[in-house]
Design a protein around this motif. Structure first.
Motif, PDB file in Angstrom:
ATOM      1  N   THR A  25      10.171  -1.572   8.011  1.00  0.00           N
ATOM      2  CA  THR A  25       9.444  -1.150   6.819  1.00  0.00           C
ATOM      3  C   THR A  25       9.704   0.316   6.516  1.00  0.00           C
ATOM      4  O   THR A  25       9.937   0.694   5.369  1.00  0.00           O
ATOM      5  CB  THR A  25       7.933  -1.384   6.999  1.00  0.00           C
ATOM      6  OG1 THR A  25       7.749  -2.656   7.593  1.00  0.00           O
ATOM      7  CG2 THR A  25       7.219  -1.337   5.681  1.00  0.00           C
ATOM      8  N   GLU A 284      -4.297   7.944  -2.172  1.00  0.00           N
ATOM      9  CA  GLU A 284      -3.560   7.859  -3.423  1.00  0.00           C
ATOM     10  C   GLU A 284      -4.434   8.272  -4.601  1.00  0.00           C
ATOM     11  O   GLU A 284      -4.008   9.033  -5.465  1.00  0.00           O
ATOM     12  CB  GLU A 284      -3.069   6.433  -3.618  1.00  0.00           C
ATOM     13  CG  GLU A 284      -2.373   6.237  -4.927  1.00  0.00           C
ATOM     14  CD  GLU A 284      -2.161   4.778  -5.200  1.00  0.00           C
ATOM     15  OE1 GLU A 284      -1.144   4.472  -5.813  1.00  0.00           O
ATOM     16  OE2 GLU A 284      -3.004   3.947  -4.817  1.00  0.00           O
ATOM     17  N   GLY A 322       3.473   7.089   2.024  1.00  0.00           N
ATOM     18  CA  GLY A 322       3.950   5.734   2.309  1.00  0.00           C
ATOM     19  C   GLY A 322       3.918   5.443   3.793  1.00  0.00           C
ATOM     20  O   GLY A 322       3.475   4.372   4.225  1.00  0.00           O
ATOM     21  N   PHE A 325       0.503   4.800   4.877  1.00  0.00           N
ATOM     22  CA  PHE A 325       0.152   3.438   4.462  1.00  0.00           C
ATOM     23  C   PHE A 325       0.628   2.417   5.482  1.00  0.00           C
ATOM     24  O   PHE A 325      -0.125   1.547   5.905  1.00  0.00           O
ATOM     25  CB  PHE A 325       0.820   3.126   3.118  1.00  0.00           C
ATOM     26  CG  PHE A 325      -0.122   3.080   1.969  1.00  0.00           C
ATOM     27  CD1 PHE A 325      -0.882   4.183   1.636  1.00  0.00           C
ATOM     28  CD2 PHE A 325      -0.234   1.936   1.203  1.00  0.00           C
ATOM     29  CE1 PHE A 325      -1.738   4.150   0.566  1.00  0.00           C
ATOM     30  CE2 PHE A 325      -1.101   1.895   0.134  1.00  0.00           C
ATOM     31  CZ  PHE A 325      -1.848   2.996  -0.185  1.00  0.00           C
ATOM     32  N   ASN A 329      -1.646   0.012   7.793  1.00  0.00           N
ATOM     33  CA  ASN A 329      -1.451  -1.435   7.801  1.00  0.00           C
ATOM     34  C   ASN A 329      -1.373  -1.967   9.216  1.00  0.00           C
ATOM     35  O   ASN A 329      -2.036  -2.931   9.584  1.00  0.00           O
ATOM     36  CB  ASN A 329      -0.121  -1.761   7.110  1.00  0.00           C
ATOM     37  CG  ASN A 329      -0.333  -2.295   5.722  1.00  0.00           C
ATOM     38  OD1 ASN A 329      -1.139  -3.188   5.536  1.00  0.00           O
ATOM     39  ND2 ASN A 329       0.358  -1.736   4.767  1.00  0.00           N
TER      40      ASN A 329
ATOM     41  N   ASP B 137       7.527  -6.323   1.012  1.00  0.00           N
ATOM     42  CA  ASP B 137       6.628  -5.585   1.900  1.00  0.00           C
ATOM     43  C   ASP B 137       6.779  -4.083   1.727  1.00  0.00           C
ATOM     44  O   ASP B 137       5.787  -3.355   1.732  1.00  0.00           O
ATOM     45  CB  ASP B 137       6.904  -5.948   3.367  1.00  0.00           C
ATOM     46  CG  ASP B 137       6.239  -7.244   3.740  1.00  0.00           C
ATOM     47  OD1 ASP B 137       5.417  -7.717   2.922  1.00  0.00           O
ATOM     48  OD2 ASP B 137       6.533  -7.780   4.808  1.00  0.00           O
ATOM     49  N   VAL B 138       8.029  -3.636   1.590  1.00  0.00           N
ATOM     50  CA  VAL B 138       8.252  -2.198   1.433  1.00  0.00           C
ATOM     51  C   VAL B 138       7.577  -1.712   0.153  1.00  0.00           C
ATOM     52  O   VAL B 138       6.878  -0.702   0.143  1.00  0.00           O
ATOM     53  CB  VAL B 138       9.752  -1.873   1.415  1.00  0.00           C
ATOM     54  CG1 VAL B 138       9.976  -0.423   1.001  1.00  0.00           C
ATOM     55  CG2 VAL B 138      10.365  -2.122   2.776  1.00  0.00           C
ATOM     56  N   PHE B 139       7.758  -2.477  -0.926  1.00  0.00           N
ATOM     57  CA  PHE B 139       7.134  -2.070  -2.190  1.00  0.00           C
ATOM     58  C   PHE B 139       5.611  -2.102  -2.084  1.00  0.00           C
ATOM     59  O   PHE B 139       4.923  -1.272  -2.654  1.00  0.00           O
ATOM     60  CB  PHE B 139       7.597  -2.972  -3.335  1.00  0.00           C
ATOM     61  CG  PHE B 139       8.865  -2.501  -3.971  1.00  0.00           C
ATOM     62  CD1 PHE B 139       8.836  -1.648  -5.064  1.00  0.00           C
ATOM     63  CD2 PHE B 139      10.092  -2.880  -3.464  1.00  0.00           C
ATOM     64  CE1 PHE B 139      10.002  -1.189  -5.644  1.00  0.00           C
ATOM     65  CE2 PHE B 139      11.266  -2.430  -4.038  1.00  0.00           C
ATOM     66  CZ  PHE B 139      11.224  -1.577  -5.136  1.00  0.00           C
ATOM     67  N   ALA B 141       4.019  -1.541   0.603  1.00  0.00           N
ATOM     68  CA  ALA B 141       3.571  -0.526   1.559  1.00  0.00           C
ATOM     69  C   ALA B 141       3.386   0.825   0.890  1.00  0.00           C
ATOM     70  O   ALA B 141       2.630   1.654   1.371  1.00  0.00           O
ATOM     71  CB  ALA B 141       4.570  -0.407   2.709  1.00  0.00           C
ATOM     72  N   VAL B 142       4.097   1.052  -0.224  1.00  0.00           N
ATOM     73  CA  VAL B 142       3.994   2.355  -0.865  1.00  0.00           C
ATOM     74  C   VAL B 142       2.864   2.318  -1.883  1.00  0.00           C
ATOM     75  O   VAL B 142       2.742   1.357  -2.636  1.00  0.00           O
ATOM     76  CB  VAL B 142       5.304   2.713  -1.585  1.00  0.00           C
ATOM     77  CG1 VAL B 142       5.302   4.171  -1.981  1.00  0.00           C
ATOM     78  CG2 VAL B 142       6.472   2.406  -0.709  1.00  0.00           C
ATOM     79  N   PRO B 143       2.028   3.358  -1.892  1.00  0.00           N
ATOM     80  CA  PRO B 143       0.958   3.400  -2.887  1.00  0.00           C
ATOM     81  C   PRO B 143       1.506   3.322  -4.306  1.00  0.00           C
ATOM     82  O   PRO B 143       2.505   3.968  -4.632  1.00  0.00           O
ATOM     83  CB  PRO B 143       0.284   4.745  -2.637  1.00  0.00           C
ATOM     84  CG  PRO B 143       1.170   5.484  -1.700  1.00  0.00           C
ATOM     85  CD  PRO B 143       1.967   4.488  -0.974  1.00  0.00           C
ATOM     86  N   LYS B 144       0.840   2.492  -5.124  1.00  0.00           N
ATOM     87  CA  LYS B 144       1.353   2.159  -6.453  1.00  0.00           C
ATOM     88  C   LYS B 144       1.538   3.361  -7.368  1.00  0.00           C
ATOM     89  O   LYS B 144       2.599   3.559  -7.956  1.00  0.00           O
ATOM     90  CB  LYS B 144       0.386   1.201  -7.143  1.00  0.00           C
ATOM     91  CG  LYS B 144       0.659  -0.235  -6.860  1.00  0.00           C
ATOM     92  CD  LYS B 144      -0.213  -1.084  -7.756  1.00  0.00           C
ATOM     93  CE  LYS B 144       0.163  -2.545  -7.619  1.00  0.00           C
ATOM     94  NZ  LYS B 144      -0.530  -3.355  -8.593  1.00  0.00           N
ATOM     95  N   LEU B 147       4.309   5.680  -6.256  1.00  0.00           N
ATOM     96  CA  LEU B 147       5.635   5.111  -6.495  1.00  0.00           C
ATOM     97  C   LEU B 147       5.983   5.217  -7.976  1.00  0.00           C
ATOM     98  O   LEU B 147       7.096   5.609  -8.345  1.00  0.00           O
ATOM     99  CB  LEU B 147       5.644   3.654  -6.042  1.00  0.00           C
ATOM    100  CG  LEU B 147       7.010   2.986  -5.997  1.00  0.00           C
ATOM    101  CD1 LEU B 147       7.902   3.712  -5.021  1.00  0.00           C
ATOM    102  CD2 LEU B 147       6.874   1.535  -5.583  1.00  0.00           C
TER     103      LEU B 147
END
Lengths: 344, 300
Positions: A25, A284, A322, A325, A329, B137-139, B141-144, B147
């Protein structure tokens, strides 16, 4: 009880697969920031040197960025540098991005942590009450409060809050972390002004900082409350309709014990993981709140870097948040596994 | 389910009648939900404002009138005027078009992309599934918002770029959802029957698996709209969305920010519009979810 060898192997396997997930990830995250920084802009050099640069300056940056090399080589260099904690240099502060991020991060952490604390302290009881009085007036009231929290633009609420509580009522201090008068009095230890001023015994500074953080932290707390109360309600509704609750009631346990001792205890396990995840969302949400309140955190650092075309700083910030995050998780998975007796 | 099966056997007109019956019953159940109706009313008003903006707006939303700058709400400017003397009410009414434009752009791109990736991933499985889901998953995992910010920073500010950036952050949940649905039905009897009948994989995906995902996608879409509006407004507020002089609500708050203490109406009015519209979408989404996802009804 001694652990058998197979148990240990199982555990090792689990840790290994967990590490692999995190690594993949994170690598994906690196690829994403690399893609945003190097591939999407038509000319990354121009975004650094500006359109009126001489050919000489252009070439210098072109080679410094390694753009003459093939793209996979650029990516490898980029990844290796990140691994060494080298996020590049910020073009505006001319300092390494990582040290910038570390300076700005405590302020964000302070805000998000207090916000989350408010969210838990008010949100969990609100969610429990909402589920207990399902479809009665407390439930409707709490759901409406939550719904407003979901629908209102946080930056706007911040402005309105400043107008009402700072300008009209003068209950709290205005934008910024402390009054200009107090800046530089407290020598930094942790870079968090609340903790530092308390540690150094500068109570005047401390209370000033408290009156500055109250409004932004309350706003973040409100959003956290909206989310946590909704989730608590839904988890509690699941629990309260189950048979063990009925059994406990039939056995004569009082309502207090049934709801808090039995239902909430079972709802607590998924709730903890949900709260851990929501922490990232608060980090965020602080981007917008920090912009409104001139809060010297990572959010306003990213936002102000955006305007100066400081892509290294933006990507460094994005990567850091990120990575947090991803970490949260994984933490929530681990928490779930340790708290839930069935997965032990 | 059985009504549909029978209908396909009986033929076209009966099928249409059965579908019509379903629509009518859906509408009847929907009209019994007061909050849902309230949300729907807000959205209808929004659509009305966007469609008839030139007739509804009392002033030109772009024409500066420096003599009337920062006029408080009154008979001339019902909701006051901004720093260039433009009528805020007219700008808010025109702004509804931009809000709908962004929401529309994001929805028509994010939902199909996510749906396609999810369904293909779930139907084929194997390494394709692994790769697609890792990317998702990567997308996720990053805060919207972050990003989207980074994307706009790379693409350059503007309303279409903002919509594009939000799309890039909005598709993963659709992919996850569609994959789960596809996994559930890919080996079901009716899919196997179609496969034995010689249908191609693409036909199975598009005509037999995707339709099964539609109801959850629609629910997700309505619930997403409020979030999209808030993100777009946030981008506009930071200055990366619609550029001046476009009357985008978030950008209007951003200019009004300078006057918040002395001329409160400049920033307050557009923010209120964002709040009402996103509340409307949330209420509508909740109501539709209650109707289409009965097993979720008790939960949230």
């Amino acid at each position: 009880m001694a652990l058998s060898a197979t148990d240990n192997v199982h555990r090792l396997g689990r840790v290994a697969s967990w590490l692999a997930t995190v690594a993949v990830t994170l690598l994906g995250l690196v690829a994403l920031t690399f893609f945003i920084g190097r591939v999407i802009p038509i000319d990354p050099v121009l975004s650094i040197v500006g359109e009126k640069a001489t050919q000489e300056a252009y070439d210098k940056v072109y080679f410094a960025l390694g753009l003459d090399k093939p793209i996979w080589e650029q990516f490898t260099t980029y990844t290796l540098k990140l691994l060494q904690g080298d996020f590049g240099t910020s073009f505006t502060t001319t300092r390494p991005v990582l040290s910038d991020l570390l300076t700005f991060f405590p302020a964000t952490l302070e805000l998000a942590t207090i916000g989350l604390f408010i969210g838990i302290v008010l949100g969990v009881p609100a969610g429990v009450a909402s589920a207990y009085w399902h479809d009665k007036w407390p439930d409707h009231l709490i759901r409406i409060i939550g719904l407003i929290g979901y629908s209102v633009p946080i930056f706007w609420l911040g402005l309105v809050g400043l107008y009402v509580f700072y300008f009209k009522l003068d209950w709290v201090s205005g934008p910024g972390q402390i009054d200009v008068f107090y800046v530089g009095i407290v020598k930094p230890i942790t870079n968090s002004i609340l903790i530092d001023s308390a540690l150094r015994g500068e109570w005047e500074v401390f209370w000033n900082a408290v009156s500055h953080i109250t409004l932004p932290a309350a706003l973040i707390g409100y959003f956290s409350l909206a989310y946590i109360s909704r989730m608590t309600r839904s988890l509690m509704l699941d629990q309260l309709t189950q048979e063990y609750v009925l059994t406990a009631r039939l056995k004569g346990a009082n309502e207090f014990e049934v709801v808090l001792g039995h239902a909430l205890r079972n709802a607590a396990i998924p709730l903890v993981t949900i709260i851990a995840l929501s922490y990232g969302g608060l980090l965020e949400g602080s981007v917008l709140i920090e912009t409104v309140f001139g809060w010297p955190g990572i959010g306003s650092y990213i936002a102000s870097s955006l305007f100066r075309g400081d892509i290294n700083a933006v990507l460094g910030g994005t990567f850091l948040v990120g990575a947090i995050f991803v970490f949260l998780n994984q933490l929530s998975d681990v928490l779930y596994a340790t708290l839930d007796p069935r997965t032990r | 389910m059985s009504t549909i099966d029978q209908a396909t056997i009986i033929g076209g007109s009966a099928a249409r009648a059965a579908q019509w019956k379903q629509v009518v019953s859906f509408c009847r159940r929907f009209s019994r939900n007061p909050l849902g109706m309230f949300g729907l009313a807000i959205i209808v008003i929004l659509l009305f404002c966007a469609a008839f903006a030139p007739w509804l707006a009392p002033h030109d939303p772009y024409l500066p009138n420096l003599q009337a700058r920062l006029t408080p709400p009154g008979p001339e400017f019902w909701l006051g005027s901004d720093e260039l003397g433009r009528d805020i009410l007219s700008r808010v009414i025109y702004g509804s078009r931009l809000t709908l434009l962004i929401v529309g752009l994001v929805i028509v791109t994010a939902a199909p992309i996510g749906l396609f990736i999810g369904v293909v991933s779930g139907t084929y499985g194997g390494w394709l599934d692994v790769v697609f889901m890792r990317v998702t998953d990567v997308f996720l995992a990053v805060p919207k918002l972050l990003l989207a910010l980074a994307f706009v920073a790379a693409l350059g500010p503007g309303i279409v770029n903002a919509a594009l950036a939000i799309t890039l952050t909005a598709w993963p949940p659709y992919a996850r959802m569609a994959r789960a649905e596809a996994l559930a039905v890919r080996n079901s009897d009716y899919v196997n029957a179609v496969r034995l009948a010689g249908a191609s994989e693409m036909r199975i995906i598009f005509f037999h698996i995707m339709p099964m995902c539609m109801s959850s996608v629609i629910v997700r879409m309505t619930l997403d709209m409020a979030g999209i509006i808030l993100t777009a407004a946030g981008l506009g507020f930071i200055g990366l969305g619609a550029q001046p002089p476009l009357p985008e609500w978030g950008a209007m708050i951003s200019t009004g920010r300078k006057f918040i203490f002395d001329q409160w109406w400049v920033a307050t009015v557009p923010g209120f519009a964002i709040f009402i519209v996103s509340l409307g979408f949330n209420l509508l989404g909740d109501a539709i979810r209650d109707l289409l996802d009965p097993h979720l009804k008790a939960r949230i």
